[in-house]
Scaffold this active site. Structure first.
Site, PDB file in Angstrom:
ATOM      1  N   ASN A  10      11.872  36.260  23.202  1.00 42.59           N
ATOM      2  CA  ASN A  10      10.651  35.686  22.624  1.00 42.59           C
ATOM      3  C   ASN A  10       9.833  35.100  23.778  1.00 42.59           C
ATOM      4  O   ASN A  10      10.169  34.049  24.306  1.00 42.59           O
ATOM      5  CB  ASN A  10      11.057  34.596  21.618  1.00 42.59           C
ATOM      6  CG  ASN A  10       9.870  33.814  21.080  1.00 42.59           C
ATOM      7  OD1 ASN A  10       8.714  34.177  21.315  1.00 42.59           O
ATOM      8  ND2 ASN A  10      10.158  32.737  20.360  1.00 42.59           N
ATOM      9  N   TRP A  11       8.775  35.806  24.158  1.00 43.54           N
ATOM     10  CA  TRP A  11       7.992  35.386  25.326  1.00 43.54           C
ATOM     11  C   TRP A  11       7.064  34.216  25.025  1.00 43.54           C
ATOM     12  O   TRP A  11       6.417  33.686  25.931  1.00 43.54           O
ATOM     13  CB  TRP A  11       7.183  36.567  25.875  1.00 43.54           C
ATOM     14  CG  TRP A  11       8.012  37.683  26.422  1.00 43.54           C
ATOM     15  CD1 TRP A  11       9.386  37.769  26.422  1.00 43.54           C
ATOM     16  CD2 TRP A  11       7.536  38.876  27.057  1.00 43.54           C
ATOM     17  NE1 TRP A  11       9.781  38.939  27.009  1.00 43.54           N
ATOM     18  CE2 TRP A  11       8.664  39.646  27.418  1.00 43.54           C
ATOM     19  CE3 TRP A  11       6.265  39.374  27.357  1.00 43.54           C
ATOM     20  CZ2 TRP A  11       8.556  40.881  28.059  1.00 43.54           C
ATOM     21  CZ3 TRP A  11       6.168  40.605  27.994  1.00 43.54           C
ATOM     22  CH2 TRP A  11       7.303  41.348  28.346  1.00 43.54           C
ATOM     23  N   LYS A  12       6.936  33.854  23.767  1.00 43.05           N
ATOM     24  CA  LYS A  12       6.040  32.748  23.365  1.00 43.05           C
ATOM     25  C   LYS A  12       4.658  32.952  23.986  1.00 43.05           C
ATOM     26  O   LYS A  12       4.221  34.088  24.150  1.00 43.05           O
ATOM     27  CB  LYS A  12       6.660  31.401  23.732  1.00 43.05           C
ATOM     28  CG  LYS A  12       8.085  31.290  23.178  1.00 43.05           C
ATOM     29  CD  LYS A  12       8.653  29.909  23.182  1.00 43.05           C
ATOM     30  CE  LYS A  12      10.049  29.924  22.582  1.00 43.05           C
ATOM     31  NZ  LYS A  12      10.670  28.617  22.505  1.00 43.05           N
ATOM     32  N   HIS A 102       9.473  30.840  13.007  1.00 43.90           N
ATOM     33  CA  HIS A 102       9.954  30.113  14.195  1.00 43.90           C
ATOM     34  C   HIS A 102       9.606  28.627  14.038  1.00 43.90           C
ATOM     35  O   HIS A 102       8.553  28.283  13.510  1.00 43.90           O
ATOM     36  CB  HIS A 102       9.310  30.690  15.466  1.00 43.90           C
ATOM     37  CG  HIS A 102       9.952  30.180  16.708  1.00 43.90           C
ATOM     38  ND1 HIS A 102       9.662  28.929  17.219  1.00 43.90           N
ATOM     39  CD2 HIS A 102      10.900  30.712  17.520  1.00 43.90           C
ATOM     40  CE1 HIS A 102      10.413  28.736  18.299  1.00 43.90           C
ATOM     41  NE2 HIS A 102      11.166  29.804  18.506  1.00 43.90           N
ATOM     42  N   GLU A 104       8.490  26.525  16.026  1.00 41.04           N
ATOM     43  CA  GLU A 104       7.203  26.130  16.622  1.00 41.04           C
ATOM     44  C   GLU A 104       6.048  26.480  15.676  1.00 41.04           C
ATOM     45  O   GLU A 104       5.058  25.744  15.588  1.00 41.04           O
ATOM     46  CB  GLU A 104       7.037  26.809  17.989  1.00 41.04           C
ATOM     47  CG  GLU A 104       7.944  26.154  19.025  1.00 41.04           C
ATOM     48  CD  GLU A 104       8.409  27.077  20.143  1.00 41.04           C
ATOM     49  OE1 GLU A 104       7.801  28.138  20.340  1.00 41.04           O
ATOM     50  OE2 GLU A 104       9.394  26.721  20.817  1.00 41.04           O
ATOM     51  N   GLU A 174      18.355  28.839  14.912  1.00 39.92           N
ATOM     52  CA  GLU A 174      17.895  28.149  16.118  1.00 39.92           C
ATOM     53  C   GLU A 174      17.771  26.643  15.856  1.00 39.92           C
ATOM     54  O   GLU A 174      16.746  26.180  15.346  1.00 39.92           O
ATOM     55  CB  GLU A 174      16.513  28.670  16.519  1.00 39.92           C
ATOM     56  CG  GLU A 174      16.477  30.144  16.840  1.00 39.92           C
ATOM     57  CD  GLU A 174      15.299  30.479  17.746  1.00 39.92           C
ATOM     58  OE1 GLU A 174      15.543  31.013  18.837  1.00 39.92           O
ATOM     59  OE2 GLU A 174      14.147  30.189  17.377  1.00 39.92           O
ATOM     60  N   GLY A 180      14.447  25.197  24.117  1.00 42.51           N
ATOM     61  CA  GLY A 180      13.700  24.796  25.302  1.00 42.51           C
ATOM     62  C   GLY A 180      14.168  23.504  25.936  1.00 42.51           C
ATOM     63  O   GLY A 180      13.481  22.932  26.776  1.00 42.51           O
ATOM     64  N   SER A 220      18.202  27.728  24.076  1.00 42.18           N
ATOM     65  CA  SER A 220      18.715  27.586  25.448  1.00 42.18           C
ATOM     66  C   SER A 220      19.838  28.561  25.784  1.00 42.18           C
ATOM     67  O   SER A 220      20.782  28.197  26.497  1.00 42.18           O
ATOM     68  CB  SER A 220      19.153  26.139  25.708  1.00 42.18           C
ATOM     69  OG  SER A 220      18.041  25.272  25.566  1.00 42.18           O
ATOM     70  N   GLY A 241      14.388  32.467  24.564  1.00 42.23           N
ATOM     71  CA  GLY A 241      13.035  32.062  24.940  1.00 42.23           C
ATOM     72  C   GLY A 241      12.891  32.059  26.452  1.00 42.23           C
ATOM     73  O   GLY A 241      12.672  33.094  27.082  1.00 42.23           O
ATOM     74  N   GLY A 242      13.044  30.893  27.060  1.00 44.11           N
ATOM     75  CA  GLY A 242      12.823  30.712  28.499  1.00 44.11           C
ATOM     76  C   GLY A 242      13.478  31.766  29.385  1.00 44.11           C
ATOM     77  O   GLY A 242      12.841  32.310  30.294  1.00 44.11           O
TER      78      GLY A 242
HETATM   79  P1  PGA Z   1      14.757  28.848  24.430  1.00 45.30           P
HETATM   80  O1  PGA Z   1      13.892  29.311  23.152  1.00 45.30           O
HETATM   81  O2  PGA Z   1      15.714  29.986  24.743  1.00 45.30           O
HETATM   82  O3  PGA Z   1      13.747  28.643  25.519  1.00 45.30           O
HETATM   83  O4  PGA Z   1      15.478  27.617  24.041  1.00 45.30           O
HETATM   84  C1  PGA Z   1      14.471  30.013  22.082  1.00 45.30           C
HETATM   85  C2  PGA Z   1      13.441  30.292  21.014  1.00 45.30           C
HETATM   86  O5  PGA Z   1      12.596  29.424  20.748  1.00 45.30           O
HETATM   87  O6  PGA Z   1      13.450  31.382  20.404  1.00 45.30           O
END
Ligand code: PGA
Length: 258
Positions: A10-12, A102, A104, A174, A180, A220, A241-242
């Site tokens: 997930n590149w956000k 998600h 967010e 999640e 994050g 994470s 994500g990251g």
């Molecule tokens: P993260 O994000 O790996 O940076 O914790 C995961 C996500 O939000 O899908």
């Protein structure tokens, strides 16, 4: 029943088009020596503006090892919905999966369980696969309502879907406090929650459907954590994500899931 593992990046809100092409090509390069059949289902989810570029890079390579996802969609087919993209538009751009719900999006953009359900229906009706996110906040975890909250999110997200539709869907557990933050949820605990989700699906549908649906862990995920996560009975992969923003860490996670 053996479920094919899934590693989704997930590149956000990261990467310009040129950077998206570079990352897409880099991932394919890093996986070039791996047999396609040995790989997990590898998915990347760039921003809307980079979907075309990433799709073109995937097609030019032609290896078929990496698939495309969008990070959001709207559930209506077309019309006066300024700023939104329909599932058909995303399919047209090369997407086979769409991430919905998600945390967010729930927190910053007001996405509700009802919207997640409408989006899931629209995605499946168009032959795409939803990656349905759920997860508890730290306050909910500390108050001991994690299982109740997640069961409720999943029950509402799946409302009125057929068992065939649910069997091919993907869920991502999640925990919000792990996203994050660098603070990964303990693998045994993540597996417990994921098994609980599978049991909710079993209760709503049947054992076959619960055995078929893939349920990922997200929060994470790093190259150092993936092996232990994949060794758990019910964790079918990861939403990353990251660590999905760099060729090195993402490809290591993919290889860690083989
Ligand atoms: P993260 O994000 O790996 O940076 O914790 C995961 C996500 O939000 O899908």
């Amino acid at each position: 029943m053996s479920r094919r593992p899934v590693i989704a990046g997930n590149w956000k809100m990261h990467k310009l088009q040129s950077e998206a092409i570079e990352l897409t090509n880099g991932i394919m390069q890093a996986l070039k020596d791996e047999e396609k059949s040995a790989l997990p289902e590898v998915i990347i989810a760039p921003t809307f503006t980079s979907l075309y570029a990433a799709n073109k890079a995937l097609k030019d390579c032609g290896c078929g090892k990496v698939r495309l996802a969008a990070q959001n969609c709207y559930f209506e087919t077309q019309g006066a919905f300024t700023g939104e993209c329909s599932v058909e538009m995303l399919k047209d751009a090369g997407c086979e999966y769409i991430i919905i719900g998600h945390s967010e999006r729930r927190e910053y953009f007001g996405e509700t369980d009802e919207m997640v359900n409408k989006k899931a229906k629209a995605i499946l009706a168009n032959g795409l696969i939803p990656i349905i996110c759920c997860g508890e906040s730290l306050e909910q975890r500390e108050a001991g309502v994690t299982d109740y909250h997640i069961s409720s999110q999943i029950t509402k997200a799946l409302r009125e879907l057929t068992k065939e539709q649910v069997a091919k869907s993907i869920i991502a557990y999640e925990p919000i406090w792990a996203i994050g933050t660098g603070k990964t949820c303990d693998s045994v605990e993540a597996n417990r929650v994921i098994a609980m989700i599978r049991n909710v699906v079993k209760g709503l549908y049947d054992a076959n459907t619960a055995d078929s649906i893939r349920i990922l862990y997200g929060g994470s995920v790093k190259p150092e954590t993936i092996k232990e996560q994949m060794a758990q009975s019910d964790i079918d992969g990861a939403l990353v994500g990251g660590a999905s923003l760099k060729v090195e860490s993402f490809s290591q996670i993919v290889k860690g899931a083989m």
